[in-house]
Design an enzyme around this catalytic site. Structure first.
Site, PDB file in Angstrom:
ATOM      1  N   HIS A  28      -2.352  -0.993  -8.628  1.00  0.00           N
ATOM      2  CA  HIS A  28      -3.805  -0.943  -7.946  1.00  0.00           C
ATOM      3  C   HIS A  28      -4.054  -1.532  -6.773  1.00  0.00           C
ATOM      4  O   HIS A  28      -3.644  -2.732  -6.581  1.00  0.00           O
ATOM      5  CB  HIS A  28      -4.987  -1.706  -9.092  1.00  0.00           C
ATOM      6  N   ASP A  37      -2.411   5.100  -8.835  1.00  0.00           N
ATOM      7  CA  ASP A  37      -3.453   3.990  -8.862  1.00  0.00           C
ATOM      8  C   ASP A  37      -4.041   3.807 -10.359  1.00  0.00           C
ATOM      9  O   ASP A  37      -4.576   5.201 -10.442  1.00  0.00           O
ATOM     10  CB  ASP A  37      -4.218   3.765  -7.875  1.00  0.00           C
ATOM     11  N   SER A  52     -10.817  -1.823  -4.034  1.00  0.00           N
ATOM     12  CA  SER A  52     -11.471  -1.234  -5.242  1.00  0.00           C
ATOM     13  C   SER A  52     -12.627  -1.186  -5.193  1.00  0.00           C
ATOM     14  O   SER A  52     -13.272  -0.571  -4.406  1.00  0.00           O
ATOM     15  CB  SER A  52     -10.875  -2.478  -6.585  1.00  0.00           C
TER      16      SER A  52
END
Length: 528
Positions: free
Chosen positions: A497, A469, A237
């Site tokens: 995610h 995602d 991320s």
């Protein structure tokens, strides 16, 4: 914009959900990814690498010897590493960085250190290491690498930025983020101002020096202190932006980098927020399609369209706007529209949470009990049962507001952009547009800007993107892979995610082979 990522186990106090069952999945190699940048990427300047030699003024930082001590967690050792508060003026003071390490277990030749970062910005890398990566990463990876984490400056154990106490955070998180009139708009602006003023009052110096560029430079000091010639790293991320920034600054010191759930550094704040809004809508559509196939879906039965599911959820949020639900909370908190929305968004990060979300929505919509959604919201905000918050939200704002100029500067600009955000997501668009106003009132001006990262001369870098995602849309992975000169794009066709450790044997095998043997997957490889 918030791109936090949470571990795949019981996710610490920061945790959202329990681990999804591991599923065997197939994979295939696709065609090479085009290196053509988007119009936005082409317009952005490129991040320039730093000189190859270490400046004399930084010598004492690169040559320090860490004093390793017991962490209180079996198998891990901790240390404090110093970095300059201001790289432009190293004599102005230090920042103390918390580092944790678990030595390679063997068998096999040690490959050095593998730094990990779970994202955020604001997620604790040390907690992630101790609660997941150091014990949950594949055994063959942990056998060959010392598993290492450093909390970025301003985060968790590394001189955390703190803005509001628990009670003030409770008030902040329940503030209405879909204002209906001038009074509610003023209340939201007032909440953003109070949050920003709290940060400015408690960390006036540090707040100017928590950028991603500075955190990436800190990682180079940690690399040197650990005795590694090159940095090997897995970032998820926001951790992909941190890792890509490192590669851009230090391409010759870049080793094996995995950037999972990638961000596109060439996009400005408004574009990032809009595209992330689309990502949450994509994830919600997947949830809606799954929900109507279940007998316990509270939003609609078999044959109900995702659009209608969204309308039903939006109508439920609207009821909460005027009549919050009791939630059985010890502090008397009720489930408001803003808290319920965040609870639903939290569940979009991991498809393993969809059942829990259905149960929470059923309790709220049919039984008038908001406890389940409040728990989901609290897990997102990292609020514990005693009412204390981690510094996740404070650090998140501090880094984001320093890295890029604000998405919006006035409520009028938000209102003008609402049609675009509501088109991107009829369910979440309005609230996410208003959430992007927070940096307008930040006490420190942004020092960063959108920029391409090319990292010419870096070793192969694996960029991983998940097609549905919610927080880091797949197009961002393609965007970053199109910028990095040595990128290999690895695609997971799935939900949730990030991809590594999420049940795809294809993804995990490709990444493990790269980390252990140094052989990257073919550019364009796809897994499911």
């Amino acid at each position: 914009m918030h791109t936090r990522r949470t571990p795949r186990r019981t996710r610490t106090a920061a945790a959202l959900f329990t681990t999804a069952a591991l599923l065997l999945a197939g994979c295939s190699s696709g065609t090479s990814t085009s290196r053509a940048g988007s119009p936005v990427a082409e317009a952005a300047a490129a991040l320039a690498p730093l000189p190859g030699s270490t400046p004399a003024a930084l010598g004492e930082y690169y040559e320090q010897k860490p004093a390793w001590r017991d962490c209180g967690v079996p198998g891990f050792r901790c240390a404090t590493v110093k970095a300059p508060l201001d790289y432009a003026e190293p004599s102005a003071g230090d920042v103390r960085l918390a580092v944790a390490r678990k030595k390679a277990t063997g068998p096999g030749k040690r490959l050095g250190s593998l730094l990990v970062n779970p994202g955020g910005p604001g997620g604790s890398a040390v907690a992630y290491l101790q609660m997941y990566a150091g014990i949950g990463y594949p055994a063959e990876v942990r056998a060959r690498y010392d598993m290492v984490a450093v909390d970025p400056r301003g985060v968790a154990r590394s001189e955390p930025v703190e803005c509001l106490d628990g009670r003030a955070m409770d008030a902040y998180t329940r503030t209405d983020t879909t204002p209906d009139d001038k009074k509610e708009t003023e209340a939201l602006v007032s909440a953003y101002r109070a949050f920003a003023e709290g940060c400015g009052a408690k960390a006036p110096k540090l707040l100017r020096h928590v950028s991603t560029v500075e955190a990436a430079r800190d990682m180079d000091i940690v690399r040197a202190v650990l005795g590694d010639e090159k940095l090997s790293y897995v970032g998820a991320s926001y951790g992909t932006l941190l890792g890509a920034t490192y590669a851009g600054l230090f391409p010759e010191r870049t080793g094996r980098l995995v950037l999972d759930g990638a961000m596109d550094p060439s996009l400005g704040a408004r574009r990032l927020n809009l595209e992330q809004t689309e990502g949450f809508d994509t994830a919600f559509t997947a949830f809606a399609k799954d929900c109507v196939r279940r007998s316990d879906c509270p939003l609609g039965g078999k044959g109900t369209t995702p659009e209608k599911i969204g309308e039903n959820l939006k109508a439920f949020f609207g009821k909460l706007d005027t009549r919050p639900l009791p939630a059985g909370d010890a502090e008397g908190r009720e489930l408001t529209e803003s808290l319920a929305t965040m609870g639903v968004i939290a569940a979009m990060y991991d498809e393993a949470a969809w059942q829990r979300l259905r149960e929470a929505l059923t309790s709220a919509m049919k039984e008038g009990d908001g406890a389940g959604l409040l728990v989901l919201s609290d897990s997102y905000y990292e609020r514990d049962a005693g009412g204390a918050y981690s510094n996740l939200m404070s650090a998140n704002a501090a880094v984001n507001c320093l890295d890029l100029p604000p998405a919006f500067e006035t409520p009028a600009q938000v209102r003008e952009a609402l049609p675009d955000f509501e088109k991107a997501s009829p369910v979440f668009g309005e609230g996410l547009a208003w959430a992007a106003l927070n940096c307008a009132y930040w006490p420190v001006r942004a020092t960063g800007e959108a920029q391409r990262i090319e990292a010419e001369g870096a070793a192969p870098i694996v960029v991983v993107g998940t097609t549905r995602d919610p927080a880091t849309p797949y197009r961002w992975a393609k965007g970053l892979a199109g910028q990095l000169s040595s990128a290999r794009l690895l695609t997971y066709d799935g939900d949730g995610h990030t991809a590594y450790g999420r049940g795809s044997s294809c993804i995990d095998s490709a990444i493990n082979t790269y980390l252990i043997d140094g052989t990257p997957p073919a550019d364009g490889k796809r897994c499911s």
